[in-house]
Design a protein around this motif. Structure first.
Motif, PDB file in Angstrom:
ATOM      1  N   ALA A   1      39.705  44.786  52.195  1.00 24.29           N
ATOM      2  CA  ALA A   1      39.532  43.535  51.451  1.00 24.29           C
ATOM      3  C   ALA A   1      39.354  42.362  52.409  1.00 24.29           C
ATOM      4  O   ALA A   1      38.507  41.493  52.210  1.00 24.29           O
ATOM      5  CB  ALA A   1      40.722  43.305  50.534  1.00 24.29           C
TER       6      ALA A   1
ATOM      7  N   VAL B   1      43.311  49.635  52.715  1.00 23.28           N
ATOM      8  CA  VAL B   1      42.653  48.967  51.595  1.00 23.28           C
ATOM      9  C   VAL B   1      42.792  47.446  51.746  1.00 23.28           C
ATOM     10  O   VAL B   1      41.849  46.693  51.496  1.00 23.28           O
ATOM     11  CB  VAL B   1      43.255  49.444  50.258  1.00 23.28           C
ATOM     12  CG1 VAL B   1      42.679  48.665  49.102  1.00 23.28           C
ATOM     13  CG2 VAL B   1      42.978  50.927  50.073  1.00 23.28           C
TER      14      VAL B   1
ATOM     15  N   ALA C   1      37.969  38.450  51.724  1.00 21.92           N
ATOM     16  CA  ALA C   1      38.843  38.056  50.612  1.00 21.92           C
ATOM     17  C   ALA C   1      39.888  37.040  51.086  1.00 21.92           C
ATOM     18  O   ALA C   1      40.383  37.123  52.196  1.00 21.92           O
ATOM     19  CB  ALA C   1      39.536  39.284  50.040  1.00 21.92           C
ATOM     20  N   THR C   2      40.210  36.081  50.196  1.00 27.09           N
ATOM     21  CA  THR C   2      41.268  35.130  50.509  1.00 27.09           C
ATOM     22  C   THR C   2      42.610  35.808  50.242  1.00 27.09           C
ATOM     23  O   THR C   2      42.684  36.795  49.514  1.00 27.09           O
ATOM     24  CB  THR C   2      41.178  33.889  49.601  1.00 27.09           C
ATOM     25  OG1 THR C   2      41.278  34.343  48.238  1.00 27.09           O
ATOM     26  CG2 THR C   2      39.875  33.160  49.775  1.00 27.09           C
TER      27      THR C   2
ATOM     28  N   LYS D   1      44.079  40.930  43.398  1.00 25.90           N
ATOM     29  CA  LYS D   1      43.086  41.982  43.145  1.00 25.90           C
ATOM     30  C   LYS D   1      43.349  43.253  43.937  1.00 25.90           C
ATOM     31  O   LYS D   1      42.712  44.272  43.674  1.00 25.90           O
ATOM     32  CB  LYS D   1      41.687  41.456  43.443  1.00 25.90           C
ATOM     33  CG  LYS D   1      41.315  40.310  42.524  1.00 25.90           C
ATOM     34  CD  LYS D   1      39.835  40.239  42.270  1.00 25.90           C
ATOM     35  CE  LYS D   1      39.566  39.272  41.139  1.00 25.90           C
ATOM     36  NZ  LYS D   1      38.201  39.363  40.659  1.00 25.90           N
ATOM     37  N   VAL D   2      44.217  43.169  44.922  1.00 24.07           N
ATOM     38  CA  VAL D   2      44.521  44.390  45.676  1.00 24.07           C
ATOM     39  C   VAL D   2      45.997  44.765  45.549  1.00 24.07           C
ATOM     40  O   VAL D   2      46.339  45.804  44.988  1.00 24.07           O
ATOM     41  CB  VAL D   2      44.139  44.249  47.171  1.00 24.07           C
ATOM     42  CG1 VAL D   2      44.457  45.534  47.921  1.00 24.07           C
ATOM     43  CG2 VAL D   2      42.659  43.924  47.317  1.00 24.07           C
TER      44      VAL D   2
ATOM     45  N   THR E   1      43.212  36.288  46.582  1.00 23.60           N
ATOM     46  CA  THR E   1      42.439  37.417  46.048  1.00 23.60           C
ATOM     47  C   THR E   1      43.118  38.729  46.417  1.00 23.60           C
ATOM     48  O   THR E   1      43.209  39.644  45.594  1.00 23.60           O
ATOM     49  CB  THR E   1      41.005  37.397  46.622  1.00 23.60           C
ATOM     50  OG1 THR E   1      40.440  36.125  46.379  1.00 23.60           O
ATOM     51  CG2 THR E   1      40.150  38.470  45.975  1.00 23.60           C
TER      52      THR E   1
ATOM     53  N   PRO F   1      47.380  45.167  41.585  1.00 26.55           N
ATOM     54  CA  PRO F   1      46.830  46.332  40.857  1.00 26.55           C
ATOM     55  C   PRO F   1      47.123  47.658  41.546  1.00 26.55           C
ATOM     56  O   PRO F   1      47.403  48.651  40.885  1.00 26.55           O
ATOM     57  CB  PRO F   1      45.316  46.075  40.845  1.00 26.55           C
ATOM     58  CG  PRO F   1      45.113  44.670  41.238  1.00 26.55           C
ATOM     59  CD  PRO F   1      46.329  44.205  41.957  1.00 26.55           C
ATOM     60  N   GLU F   2      47.075  47.670  42.887  1.00 28.78           N
ATOM     61  CA  GLU F   2      47.260  48.936  43.590  1.00 28.78           C
ATOM     62  C   GLU F   2      48.724  49.401  43.585  1.00 28.78           C
ATOM     63  O   GLU F   2      49.009  50.549  43.879  1.00 28.78           O
ATOM     64  CB  GLU F   2      46.773  48.810  45.043  1.00 28.78           C
ATOM     65  CG  GLU F   2      45.275  48.644  45.176  1.00 28.78           C
ATOM     66  CD  GLU F   2      44.493  49.946  45.054  1.00 28.78           C
ATOM     67  OE1 GLU F   2      44.689  50.835  45.895  1.00 28.78           O
ATOM     68  OE2 GLU F   2      43.699  50.074  44.116  1.00 28.78           O
TER      69      GLU F   2
END
Lengths: 222, 340
Positions: A128, A124, A133-134, A141-142, A137, A145-146
């Motif tokens: 990203a 995952v 994705a930076t 965002k990964v 991020t 949350p994951e």
């Protein structure tokens, strides 16, 4: 009726002590959470093969975490008295326990965060990256949350450990239920005070565990 | 669209240096579906990961959609990656996000406003046929549906190139076919260039225009799929082609059948391209005084024509059979008389 079985319990004092315990736990957990997340992310990202792979920084962070995690809390309390005086301005009272509580708990939580992040699917993260994705991020965002269920169950465990630590902080006159149970219950031989303080601590722990489990379960969509 | 030039990738492993990709040169045109086939460890995975900079070649150059992905870094690489999407064998969806939110993710990365994002996401959900599942979490989806989300997510940033890393290898045959159909559809509708790697010849046969066969880090054979099927040059290619024509199995049956016939001849016909659509058998019966018995046959369509094999038994006068075989030779098909 209650007075017959618990003759020595001063409910107002008991309430006061409960509030102090909750204050110490609540306040220190906020900082433990923030510090632990930051440390945990850094530990994870500087690991070999990860985004900010850096052996030197990783080793240094790891050493700091290990040192503070291995110092017994009671010793940490005493060792940190000078720092506490600078930060809080006093070495007595619930506030005075905060630096030691946070510094004791944050490294522990950082390790739990690191373990949680390690369980995030590498695929995952790669997906990203492949979307452009930076790193920021990817973190927000990964990674976070994951790993949220692990982060929440980790903070639950840490909070419960913190409740235990606040009891110990009574030694430096921090107040709280532990302090009350020790001074009044043990030293004056008033067993009923110890009993009630213990029951309240147990209730607090159960509530924390219940809330933690509930949120973890709600968050986990796997 | 894609240019791979003298690319080598050498890993330092504990047991010494491992050359994963060895001097590969490939050109892939815009709008093409290009397949790379090889067994695991052939280096195909490393090769495709060099197309979006997840791996950097040790030497050589890779340029995709105008970006020199083998040498750019940081911001420029991230921008290139928005135009070079990828789908994965294990889908790699975020379990914490719904279908909609997963598809929305690349749009968030680009920095598109919420309203525009939602509109785009709904379009994509329709495109991949996931209407009604917008708010489901990946754990509530089947493998095929997950890959559809993966495809929608990959298409969100309007890429020029789609890389498929064993995208159907975790799916059952039926789901594989529906995903492959979707890829062809996308290729035609959006004119997207697709590069896929696989170990299944079925995937190559079904959707690829051209194929490269990889073995031990090298591309050993490359060409239009139909050509490779018609005349596989290398041993490994023949093995892959056999995967889809099941020659071995057929051979045993045919030998048994040939032994059963005391008269006449058994002939194997090989069709490629347009000849597969000609009425050869009808012509045979009309033109010659022979009886034709079909033993076994199989025709498989590819993206640029069909190919197939047909085993027939010819019976009648010996001279007439010879004439019939001569006629078959004169047609645009391969003919092989099988001796008992």
């Amino acid at each position: 009726m209650i007075e017959k079985f618990l003759p020595n319990v001063d409910w107002e004092m008991m309430w006061q002590a409960t509030v102090e315990t909750l204050f110490m736990t609540g306040f220190s957990i906020i900082f433990t959470f923030l510090l632990g997340i930051i440390l945990g992310i850094l530990l994870f990202l500087t690991e070999k093969g990860n985004m900010w792979s850096n052996v030197v920084i990783n080793k240094i962070l790891s050493a700091i975490v290990n040192i503070f995690r291995s110092i017994p809390f009671i010793i940490l309390l005493v060792l940190l008295i000078p720092l506490t005086i600078i930060l809080v301005g006093s070495m007595i009272g619930p506030k005075a326990a905060l630096p030691a509580l946070i510094i004791g708990a944050a490294p522990f939580y950082a390790r739990l965060v690191e373990i949680g992040l390690r369980e995030v699917d590498k695929g995952v993260i790669e997906a990203a990256k492949s979307m452009g994705a930076t790193p920021i991020t990817i973190i927000f965002k990964v990674l976070l949350p994951e790993s949220m269920p692990a982060l929440v169950s980790g903070i639950t465990v840490t909070t419960i450990a913190l409740v235990g630590s606040t009891a110990m902080a009574g030694v430096i006159g921090a107040g709280g239920l532990g302090n009350l149970a020790y001074l009044q219950g043990f030293q004056r031989g008033q067993g009923d005070v110890t009993l009630v303080a213990t029951v309240i601590i147990l209730i607090i722990v159960f509530i924390i565990q219940f809330i933690g489990d509930y949120i973890t379960k709600k968050l986990d969509k796997r | 669209m894609i240019n791979i030039e003298a690319v080598k990738k050498i890993y330092a492993a504990k047991s010494g240096k491992v050359t994963a990709v060895d001097d590969v040169n490939l050109n892939i045109d815009a709008g093409e579906i290009f397949g790379v086939i090889g067994y695991s460890g052939a280096g195909k995975s490393t090769l495709i990961r060099m197309l979006n900079g997840l791996e950097i070649p040790t030497t050589g150059e890779v340029s995709v959609a105008g970006y020199k992905v083998s040498s750019i870094k940081g911001k420029e690489l991230r921008k290139a990656r928005q135009e070079i999407s990828m789908i994965f064998q294990h889908f790699n969806l975020l379990w914490s996000r719904t279908v909609k939110e997963n598809i929305s993710f690349p749009l968030e990365i680009i920095g598109i406003k919420k309203e525009a994002r939602e509109k785009k996401v709904l379009e994509l959900i329709k495109l991949v046929g996931l209407e009604g599942r917008e708010d489901a979490y990946p754990s509530q989806l089947s493998g095929g549906q997950k890959q559809r989300v993966g495809i929608a997510r990959a298409l969100a940033s309007d890429p020029k190139v789609l890389l498929c890393d064993e995208a159907t290898s975790a799916l059952d045959p039926q789901t594989t076919d529906s995903i492959l159909d979707l890829l062809v559809d996308i290729n035609k509708r959006l004119g997207l260039t697709i590069v896929l790697i696989t170990h299944e010849m079925h995937v190559i046969r079904k959707i690829c225009h051209r194929v490269a066969v990889m073995e031990a880090g090298k591309v050993v054979e490359t060409g239009p799929v139909i050509e490779v099927f018609k005349k596989p040059k290398k041993e490994i290619t023949k093995r892959f082609v056999q995967q889809v024509i099941e020659k071995d199995e057929t051979k045993d049956t045919i030998e048994q059948i040939v032994a059963q016939y005391s008269t006449g001849k058994v002939v194997m016909l090989g069709f490629v391209g347009e000849s597969a659509e000609q009425p050869i058998i009808t012509n045979l019966i009309r033109k010659f005084e022979i009886s034709v018995n079909i033993i076994q046959g199989k025709i498989s369509p590819t993206q640029n024509g069909s190919y197939g094999t047909l085993y027939i038994h010819l019976d009648g006068e010996k001279d007439e059979i010879e004439l019939a075989i001569q006629y078959l030779h004169s047609q645009d098909i391969s003919v092989e008389v099988i001796e008992a």
